[in-house]
Motif scaffolding. Structure first.
Motif, mmCIF file in Angstrom:
data_model
loop_
_atom_site.group_PDB
_atom_site.id
_atom_site.type_symbol
_atom_site.label_atom_id
_atom_site.label_comp_id
_atom_site.label_asym_id
_atom_site.label_seq_id
_atom_site.Cartn_x
_atom_site.Cartn_y
_atom_site.Cartn_z
ATOM 1 N N GLY A 71 39.984 51.081 -19.130
ATOM 2 C CA GLY A 71 39.074 51.276 -20.263
ATOM 3 C C GLY A 71 37.606 51.365 -19.953
ATOM 4 N N GLY A 72 37.195 51.085 -18.711
ATOM 5 C CA GLY A 72 35.787 51.268 -18.373
ATOM 6 C C GLY A 72 35.106 50.012 -17.870
ATOM 7 N N LEU A 73 33.771 50.068 -17.824
ATOM 8 C CA LEU A 73 32.974 48.974 -17.283
ATOM 9 C C LEU A 73 31.600 48.980 -17.936
ATOM 10 C CD1 LEU A 73 32.789 46.722 -15.070
ATOM 11 C CD2 LEU A 73 31.775 48.452 -13.577
ATOM 12 N N ASP A 74 31.123 47.792 -18.285
ATOM 13 C CA ASP A 74 29.796 47.640 -18.879
ATOM 14 C C ASP A 74 28.826 46.887 -17.973
ATOM 15 O OD1 ASP A 74 30.462 48.671 -21.642
ATOM 16 O OD2 ASP A 74 31.880 46.992 -21.507
ATOM 17 N N VAL A 75 29.327 45.872 -17.280
ATOM 18 C CA VAL A 75 28.470 45.009 -16.463
ATOM 19 C C VAL A 75 29.034 44.926 -15.050
ATOM 20 C CG1 VAL A 75 27.503 42.692 -16.176
ATOM 21 C CG2 VAL A 75 27.823 43.634 -18.481
ATOM 22 N N LEU A 76 28.179 45.180 -14.071
ATOM 23 C CA LEU A 76 28.539 45.036 -12.656
ATOM 24 C C LEU A 76 27.664 43.957 -12.041
ATOM 25 C CD1 LEU A 76 29.809 45.860 -9.939
ATOM 26 C CD2 LEU A 76 28.053 47.648 -9.779
ATOM 27 N N VAL A 77 28.301 42.944 -11.454
ATOM 28 C CA VAL A 77 27.571 41.895 -10.729
ATOM 29 C C VAL A 77 27.914 42.040 -9.251
ATOM 30 C CG1 VAL A 77 27.155 39.427 -10.453
ATOM 31 C CG2 VAL A 77 27.659 40.357 -12.730
ATOM 32 N N ASN A 78 26.957 42.540 -8.479
ATOM 33 C CA ASN A 78 27.134 42.689 -7.032
ATOM 34 C C ASN A 78 26.809 41.350 -6.378
ATOM 35 O OD1 ASN A 78 27.896 45.497 -6.592
ATOM 36 N ND2 ASN A 78 25.863 46.028 -7.354
ATOM 37 N N ASN A 79 27.848 40.540 -6.243
ATOM 38 C CA ASN A 79 27.677 39.178 -5.731
ATOM 39 C C ASN A 79 28.169 39.008 -4.296
ATOM 40 O OD1 ASN A 79 27.621 36.069 -5.957
ATOM 41 N ND2 ASN A 79 29.792 36.501 -5.622
ATOM 42 N N ALA A 80 29.156 39.791 -3.869
ATOM 43 C CA ALA A 80 29.734 39.615 -2.532
ATOM 44 C C ALA A 80 28.659 39.747 -1.455
ATOM 45 C CB ALA A 80 30.835 40.642 -2.299
ATOM 46 N N GLY A 81 28.645 38.799 -0.526
ATOM 47 C CA GLY A 81 27.662 38.843 0.551
ATOM 48 C C GLY A 81 28.050 37.928 1.689
ATOM 49 N N ILE A 82 27.482 38.186 2.854
ATOM 50 C CA ILE A 82 27.736 37.354 4.030
ATOM 51 C C ILE A 82 26.413 37.029 4.711
ATOM 52 C CG2 ILE A 82 30.041 38.301 4.402
ATOM 53 C CD1 ILE A 82 28.861 39.955 6.725
ATOM 54 N N ALA A 83 26.446 36.047 5.604
ATOM 55 C CA ALA A 83 25.232 35.650 6.324
ATOM 56 C C ALA A 83 25.575 35.235 7.745
ATOM 57 C CB ALA A 83 24.531 34.515 5.586
ATOM 58 N N ASP A 84 26.366 36.042 8.453
ATOM 59 C CA ASP A 84 26.735 35.725 9.836
ATOM 60 C C ASP A 84 25.483 35.473 10.676
ATOM 61 O OD1 ASP A 84 29.216 36.327 8.906
ATOM 62 O OD2 ASP A 84 29.522 38.115 10.126
ATOM 63 N N GLY A 85 25.473 34.354 11.396
ATOM 64 C CA GLY A 85 24.330 34.057 12.254
ATOM 65 C C GLY A 85 23.039 33.867 11.492
ATOM 66 N N MET A 86 23.141 33.299 10.297
ATOM 67 C CA MET A 86 21.982 33.195 9.410
ATOM 68 C C MET A 86 20.827 32.426 10.042
ATOM 69 S SD MET A 86 22.048 31.934 5.445
ATOM 70 C CE MET A 86 20.662 32.165 4.347
ATOM 71 N N GLY A 87 21.129 31.424 10.876
ATOM 72 C CA GLY A 87 20.068 30.591 11.414
ATOM 73 C C GLY A 87 19.534 31.018 12.763
ATOM 74 N N VAL A 88 19.895 32.201 13.240
ATOM 75 C CA VAL A 88 19.485 32.647 14.577
ATOM 76 C C VAL A 88 18.087 33.262 14.519
ATOM 77 C CG1 VAL A 88 20.020 34.195 16.489
ATOM 78 C CG2 VAL A 88 21.868 33.068 15.237
#
Length: 231
Positions: A71-88
Motif C-alpha cells: 500500500g505504500g510508504l509515508d515515513v522513512l527513518v534511516n536508522n541503520a548504522g555501524i561504527a567499526d573502529g569508532m575509537g581509532v
C-alpha cells in the motif's frame, strides 16, 4: 493510517522509535538485516517486518516491492548504522572499516531512499528522518569548547557529515517532504557498547518528534532534543 519504515529497527533506537510510533498510531515496518531478529521484534511490538540489509541493492529493492504491494510508504527513518573502529585515531584509521561505515551509514540511506522514492512521492505528507550525530557538525567539531572538537577518530563523524549533506539535498529535491537529520545524543546502545549516558527512550525522543512532523513544519534541518544544531 501513516505507514512507516524504520531501518535497523530490531533493537536499540530503532526498536524504541518503532514502539513509540506504533503508540502514535503508525503502521510500522521493522526493517532488519537479521530476519529472525526483525521478525521477533515485530512480533513483540505488534509491528510488521521486512528483511532489509541497507548494503544490498537486491535486499532493498525487495523490501521496496513489499512496501509497494502492501500500500505504500509515508515515513522513512534511516536508522541503520555501524561504527567499526569508532575509537581509532585518524592516523590509525582502518580504511577497509571506513569503507564499510560509509557504505552502511551514507550509501545505505541513499539506496533505501532512492528505492522508495516513488512511494514517498505518492504520499500526501512524506517524511524522511536520517539518524545522524552531533559529531557530524563541522561547526561543533571546530569549536575548542565543545566535546565534539576533542573527538579525534575520523570515519564515523565523516559518515554522519555526509549523511547530513544527503539530508539537505533530499530536502531540496522533495520540498513537499519534511526531511530532518537528527542527533539522538550519546545513547547507550550496541553501537557504543552501551557506554552512552542517555537511555534509548531519551535518545529516541527527537527521532520520534521528527517522524511526526507534518506539512508546514521545517524541513532540511539538523536537530536534537534541545533544538536545532549547527551544520
Amino acid at each position: 493510517m501513516t505507514t512507516t519504515l524504520i531501518t535497523g529497527a530490531n533493537k536499540g533506537l530503532g526498536r524504541e522509535t518503532a514502539r513509540r510510533l506504533l503508540e502514535a498510531g503508525h503502521d510500522v515496518w521493522i526493517g532488519a538485516r537479521d530476519p529472525d531478529a526483525g521478525a521477533a521484534a515485530a512480533r513483540d511490538l505488534g509491528a510488521r517486518h521486512v528483511a532489509l540489509d541497507v548494503t544490498s541493492q537486491a535486499s532493498v529493492d525487495a523490501a521496496a516491492a513489499t512496501l509497494a504491494a502492501a500500500g505504500g510508504l509515508d515515513v522513512l527513518v534511516n536508522n541503520a548504522g555501524i561504527a567499526d573502529g569508532m575509537g581509532v585515531p585518524f592516523p590509525r584509521t582502518d580504511l577497509a572499516a571506513m569503507s564499510r561505515i560509509l557504505e552502511t551509514n551514507v550509501v545505505g540511506p541513499a539506496r533505501v531512499t532512492i528505492a522508495v522514492w516513488d512511494l514517498l512521492q505518492a504520499s500526501p505528507a512524506p517524511v524522511v528522518v536520517n539518524v545522524s550525530s552531533s559529531l557530524a557538525s563541522l561547526t561543533l567539531a571546530t569549536d575548542p569548547a565543545r566535546q565534539e572538537h576533542g573527538y579525534l577518530p575520523m570515519a564515523y563523524p565523516a559518515s554522519k557529515a555526509a549523511l547530513n549533506m544527503l539530508t539537505v539535498k533530499l530536502a531540496q529535491e522533495l520540498p513537499r517532504a519534511r526531511v530532518t537529520a537528527v542527533n539522538p545524543g550519546f545513547t547507550a546502545t550496541d553501537l557504543n557498547d552501551h557506554a552512552g549516558h542517555l537511555t534509548v527512550e531519551e535518545g529516541a525522543e527527537p527521532i520520534v518528534r521528527a517522524a511526526l512532523l507534518g506539512p508546514g513544519d521545517p524541513t532540511g534541518t539538523f536537530m536534537e532534543a534541545a533544538g536545532p544544531l549547527p551544520w
